[in-house]
Write an enzyme that holds these catalytic residues in place. Structure first.
Site, PDB file in Angstrom:
ATOM      1  N   SER A 253       0.848  -1.192   0.000  1.00 21.43           N
ATOM      2  CA  SER A 253       0.000   0.000   0.000  1.00 21.43           C
ATOM      3  C   SER A 253       0.882   1.240   0.000  1.00 21.43           C
ATOM      4  O   SER A 253       2.108   1.144   0.049  1.00 21.43           O
ATOM      5  CB  SER A 253      -0.888   0.001   1.233  1.00 21.43           C
ATOM      6  OG  SER A 253      -0.111   0.309   2.370  1.00 21.43           O
ATOM      7  N   LYS A 254       0.231   2.375  -0.057  1.00 20.78           N
ATOM      8  CA  LYS A 254       0.938   3.659  -0.084  1.00 20.78           C
ATOM      9  C   LYS A 254       1.983   3.786   1.020  1.00 20.78           C
ATOM     10  O   LYS A 254       2.996   4.452   0.850  1.00 20.78           O
ATOM     11  CB  LYS A 254      -0.063   4.812   0.058  1.00 20.78           C
ATOM     12  CG  LYS A 254      -0.866   5.087  -1.176  1.00 20.78           C
ATOM     13  CD  LYS A 254      -0.655   6.539  -1.609  1.00 20.78           C
ATOM     14  CE  LYS A 254      -1.157   6.812  -2.993  1.00 20.78           C
ATOM     15  NZ  LYS A 254      -0.357   6.192  -4.057  1.00 20.78           N
ATOM     16  N   ARG A 255       1.675   3.157   2.134  1.00 19.21           N
ATOM     17  CA  ARG A 255       2.606   3.188   3.269  1.00 19.21           C
ATOM     18  C   ARG A 255       4.004   2.726   2.866  1.00 19.21           C
ATOM     19  O   ARG A 255       5.009   3.122   3.446  1.00 19.21           O
ATOM     20  CB  ARG A 255       2.108   2.221   4.358  1.00 19.21           C
ATOM     21  CG  ARG A 255       1.452   2.874   5.524  1.00 19.21           C
ATOM     22  CD  ARG A 255       1.020   1.898   6.584  1.00 19.21           C
ATOM     23  NE  ARG A 255       0.715   0.551   6.117  1.00 19.21           N
ATOM     24  CZ  ARG A 255       1.450  -0.515   6.368  1.00 19.21           C
ATOM     25  NH1 ARG A 255       2.565  -0.408   7.056  1.00 19.21           N
ATOM     26  NH2 ARG A 255       1.082  -1.697   5.928  1.00 19.21           N
ATOM     27  N   GLY A 257       5.437   3.249   0.099  1.00 17.37           N
ATOM     28  CA  GLY A 257       6.047   4.117  -0.916  1.00 17.37           C
ATOM     29  C   GLY A 257       5.201   4.119  -2.176  1.00 17.37           C
ATOM     30  O   GLY A 257       3.985   3.979  -2.096  1.00 17.37           O
TER      31      GLY A 257
END
Ligand code: GLU
Length: 485
Positions: A253-255, A257
């Site tokens: 996920s965005k977490r 990167g």
């Protein structure tokens, strides 16, 4: 029968790496078998989708080098290829299900459904739609409509049916129809048919032979199989691709990167490297070769070798691959790709000739991990009016001989006639050393500082030859004025 697969993204405005991998595996499968790769835009779920969002999909696929045989922009024998343009087709098949008595109107409100769910959970039962509206009379329906309720259409899930399918990746899968959560919605109260229904109609009418998609859809497959049967369609084969995890083994996920194709592209991953890397997310060639062109991937790709265990997105590996590709990329193509990064960083390239720029890319590229590293490593070739860094100033001021090295080198170069080749440069430096009786760091570091203002960087003879006599002189003047000041 010839293979037909499809990539069926919803235009969300960005292409997630998971989607890109799905597209790639479909593409590789199609090309390996000489089949067709269809692009279908699934745009019924949301309000009007902008053209922009569809363009994002085209751009990502084109960048990765995945060309499709049929799609909204290309047409084909089974179009239209945008679901929003197929609503009449869906209506026809909804009618079929109605005629067969396999669907019914459900007037339950969200509140009632939530209440139903809450009570079931309190009783320790798995939540499911109870079939409350299955047997409404026409009078009851009219009364509910009069209350202002708008019905959804639910599909009657057969009781106690075992649904089996052989997933090409996951193997045999078996589920009882009781586990499907009851009769499911196929048309919303606003009249829009839902994914599970339209995907079946489309895959059947488009003669899709293999449905290759992310594992997150595996729970939809039994429902879809029931719909294939209800509509009298032949069921395709299914292959559900393993999840992609971040390095901490949680869902990517965005977490973690960047997750969209556009972000990777903008950072400066080469499409060939990115595609090669994605191919190895869940699949591995039998011969163990890791650096593979699209053609080599097509040749080797076998859906049976796709791993059912999750794949870990390893950025270190992606970076390594990108470096490998950067180092062997055709220099003119690489330069073409590097130029926008230089311009964005504010370099005015109009003074440089293209061949010269290519030579600079050639000597700098081994330092790049991604193309956006180019301005950092190429600056030394592009900018003559640099500042002298503090540590460099300190180094020069420690010992008066060091400034003298720069001065003498400047004088010798000025008097030098001919082309400043690597050899000529080395010779001049040597003479300076001899005359002043300095060597090693005391000789080379001042010259480096004179040429770049920095204590470290590229090979000096290479730099000097690429800059040429005039620019080296200008640089030395620049440094000297700053060091004397
Ligand atoms: N539109 C769906 C998605 O983007 C397609 C799923 C499927 O391949 O069936 O996830």
């Amino acid at each position: 029968m010839s293979v037909r697969v499809r990539f069926a993204p919803s235009p969300t405005g960005f292409m997630h790496v998971g989607n890109a991998r799905t597209a790639l595996f479909n593409y590789l499968f199609a090309r390996h078998h000489g089949g067709d790769f269809v692009l279908r835009i699934e745009d019924t779920d949301t309000e009007r989708h902008s053209e922009e969002a569809v363009k994002v999909i085209y751009e990502a696929l084109r960048w990765m080098g995945l060309d499709w045989d049929e799609g909204p922009d290309k047409g084909g024998p089974y179009g239209p290829y945008r679901q929003s343009e197929r609503l009449d087709i869906y209506r026809e098949f909804i009618e079929k299900l109605k005629e067969k008595g396999l669907v019914y109107e459900c007037y339950c409100t969200q509140q009632e459904l939530d209440q139903m769910r809450k009570e079931q959970l309190e009783r320790g039962e798995p939540p499911r739609y109870t079939g409350k509206c299955r047997h409404l009379t026409e009078e009851e329906k009219a009364r509910l409509r009069a209350e202002g309720r708008k019905p959804v259409l639910r599909f009657k899930v057969p009781e106690d049916r075992v649904i089996r399918f052989k997933d090409l990746v996951k193997g045999e899968i078996e589920i009882n129809s009781r586990q499907l959560g009851g009769d499911f919605v196929i048309v919303r109260s606003n009249g829009m048919p839902v994914y599970n229904f339209v995907v079946v109609v489309d895959d059947a009418l488009m003669k899709i032979t293999h449905v290759i998609r992310g594992e997150d859809h595996i729970s939809n497959t039994p429902k879809q199989i029931l719909l294939y049967e209800a509509l009298g369609f032949e069921t395709p084969q299914f292959a559900h691709l393993p999840m992609i995890l971040g390095p901490d083994r949680s869902k990517l996920s965005k977490r973690h990167g960047s997750t969209s194709v556009k972000e990777f592209r903008e950072k400066g991953y080469l499409p060939e490297a990115f595609t090669n890397f994605l191919a190895l997310l869940g699949w591995y060639p039998k011969d163990g070769k890791e650096i593979l062109s699209l053609e080599e991937l097509i040749e080797r790709f076998d859906i049976k070798d796709v791993n059912s265990a999750p794949a870990v997105f390893d950025t270190t590996k992606l970076n390594w691959m990108n470096q490998v590709y950067i180092r062997s990329y055709p220099i003119d193509k690489l330069t073409e790709l590097v130029i926008p990064y230089l311009e964005k960083a504010g370099f005015d390239l109009s003074a440089f000739d293209r061949k010269w720029l290519e030579r600079v890319v050639e000597v700098s590229r081994e330092y790049f991990t991604v193309l956006s590293d180019a301005p950092h490593y190429m600056e030394v070739f592009l900018k003559d009016d640099f500042e002298v860094e503090e540590d460099a100033k300190g180094f020069i001021s420690e010992n008066p001989d060091r400034l003298r090295v720069i001065e003498l080198f400047y004088g010798k170069l000025k008097a030098f006639e001919g082309e400043l080749t690597e050899e000529a440069f080395k010779k001049l430096v040597k003479e300076v050393g001899k005359e002043l009786g300095v060597k090693g760091k005391n000789l080379f570091m001042p010259i480096r500082i004179g040429l770049t203002g920095k204590m470290s960087g590229v090979e000096l003879p290479v730099l000097a030859e690429l800059l040429g006599k005039e620019r080296v002189l200008r640089r030395l003047e620049n440094s000297l004025s700053k060091l004397r000041g």
